[in-house]
Design a protein around this motif. Structure first.
Motif, PDB file in Angstrom:
ATOM      1  N   SER A  97       0.797  -1.219   0.000  1.00  0.00           N
ATOM      2  CA  SER A  97       0.000   0.000   0.000  1.00  0.00           C
ATOM      3  C   SER A  97       0.835   1.276   0.000  1.00  0.00           C
ATOM      4  O   SER A  97       0.458   2.266  -0.625  1.00  0.00           O
ATOM      5  N   VAL A  98       1.971   1.258   0.698  1.00  0.00           N
ATOM      6  CA  VAL A  98       2.733   2.486   0.898  1.00  0.00           C
ATOM      7  C   VAL A  98       3.451   2.894  -0.384  1.00  0.00           C
ATOM      8  O   VAL A  98       4.227   2.125  -0.948  1.00  0.00           O
ATOM      9  N   HIS A  99       3.181   4.113  -0.848  1.00  0.00           N
ATOM     10  CA  HIS A  99       3.847   4.675  -2.019  1.00  0.00           C
ATOM     11  C   HIS A  99       4.895   5.711  -1.628  1.00  0.00           C
ATOM     12  O   HIS A  99       5.817   5.981  -2.401  1.00  0.00           O
ATOM     13  N   GLU A 100       4.729   6.314  -0.445  1.00  0.00           N
ATOM     14  CA  GLU A 100       5.671   7.322   0.023  1.00  0.00           C
ATOM     15  C   GLU A 100       5.989   7.050   1.491  1.00  0.00           C
ATOM     16  O   GLU A 100       5.095   7.004   2.327  1.00  0.00           O
ATOM     17  N   GLU A 120       7.301   4.369  -4.139  1.00  0.00           N
ATOM     18  CA  GLU A 120       7.696   5.262  -5.225  1.00  0.00           C
ATOM     19  C   GLU A 120       8.615   6.382  -4.748  1.00  0.00           C
ATOM     20  O   GLU A 120       9.416   6.909  -5.537  1.00  0.00           O
ATOM     21  N   LYS A 121       8.494   6.744  -3.474  1.00  0.00           N
ATOM     22  CA  LYS A 121       9.300   7.842  -2.947  1.00  0.00           C
ATOM     23  C   LYS A 121       9.737   7.506  -1.522  1.00  0.00           C
ATOM     24  O   LYS A 121       8.926   7.133  -0.685  1.00  0.00           O
ATOM     25  N   ILE A 155      11.966   0.623  -7.772  1.00  0.00           N
ATOM     26  CA  ILE A 155      13.079   1.398  -7.245  1.00  0.00           C
ATOM     27  C   ILE A 155      12.567   2.822  -7.041  1.00  0.00           C
ATOM     28  O   ILE A 155      12.271   3.532  -8.005  1.00  0.00           O
ATOM     29  N   PRO A 156      12.439   3.255  -5.803  1.00  0.00           N
ATOM     30  CA  PRO A 156      11.817   4.560  -5.554  1.00  0.00           C
ATOM     31  C   PRO A 156      12.774   5.719  -5.793  1.00  0.00           C
ATOM     32  O   PRO A 156      14.004   5.555  -5.808  1.00  0.00           O
ATOM     33  N   ARG A 157      12.213   6.895  -5.993  1.00  0.00           N
ATOM     34  CA  ARG A 157      12.983   8.128  -5.955  1.00  0.00           C
ATOM     35  C   ARG A 157      13.322   8.424  -4.493  1.00  0.00           C
ATOM     36  O   ARG A 157      12.529   8.145  -3.598  1.00  0.00           O
ATOM     37  N   VAL A 158      14.483   8.996  -4.269  1.00  0.00           N
ATOM     38  CA  VAL A 158      14.916   9.305  -2.911  1.00  0.00           C
ATOM     39  C   VAL A 158      15.072  10.814  -2.766  1.00  0.00           C
ATOM     40  O   VAL A 158      15.634  11.472  -3.644  1.00  0.00           O
TER      41      VAL A 158
END
Length: 226
Positions: A97-100, A120-121, A155-158
């Protein structure tokens, strides 16, 4: 006492137990101990939906067991009900569920227990504060918290963000920080206070999301391959 075996669910000796605490008794670590009457008293849920374990008898901090249900944006709290969060994943956390996800302090993450498949982040607030006790010479800015499933996970943005919090860098040991290309945002002040530290990045010039003065007084090596 002789011929006595002590069983404990701890993986190793916690900070509050003195050396030689067990006398001549054999110790079995990481034992699964079921005592519903007591354990259930220590499992609680915070107002914002975190299920956590806190043992009032040992007073050793909060273990997060579950995240708020189906929340897309989650901030790992530094304190819950006035107690420091010291571990994530005391039970398995396999989250879709967690995107950020926002991390704002250092805590332990149990290997093989924590997965964020659709992240995602990933935001670090005060990145140095999250890494103060490391003894490594080199730090890579990570793109995950917990395990990474190459088949399922993104692979999320950091992002590296700065708060107004004050903290000491006396225990910060690394001399090299590596910033990969998935780091898309760095606010000014994130690396302030560092001396004798070199930042290496595969970027060839400052990307749009990095603020002017982002590196503080650190030397920067651009186009570094690693």
């Amino acid at each position: 006492m002789t011929d006595v075996v002590i069983k404990t669910s701890y993986q190793n000796k916690p900070e509050g137990w003195e050396d030689g605490w067990n006398g001549d008794c054999e110790v079995v670590w990481a034992e699964e101990i079921e005592d519903p009457d007591n354990v259930n008293d220590w499992i609680k849920r915070s107002d914002d939906g975190f299920m956590y374990y806190y043992n009032d008898m040992t007073n050793d901090g909060v273990y997060i067991l579950k995240l708020p249900y189906r929340e897309k944006e989650v901030i790992i709290p530094e304190y819950i009900d006035g107690q420091k969060v010291i571990e994530l994943g005391h039970y398995k956390i396999h989250d879709y569920s967690v995107h950020e996800l926002t991390v704002q302090h250092q805590f332990d993450v149990l290997e093989g227990e924590v997965y964020f498949y659709n992240l995602e982040k990933l935001i670090f607030v005060d990145f140095l504060y999250c890494n103060l006790s490391t003894t490594q010479d080199t730090i890579d800015v990570p793109n995950r918290i917990g395990e990474f499933d190459r088949i399922k996970s993104k692979i999320p943005r950091v992002e590296l963000r700065k708060s107004d919090r004050e903290y000491s860098l006396d225990n910060f040991k690394p001399t090299v920080i590596i910033i990969p290309e998935y780091v898309t945002v760095i606010e000014k002040g994130v690396f302030d206070g560092l001396t004798g530290v070199t930042i290496r990045t595969s970027y060839h010039s400052k990307p749009e999301g990095w603020e002017d003065g982002w590196n503080g007084d650190c030397e920067v090596i651009w186009g570094a391959l690693y």
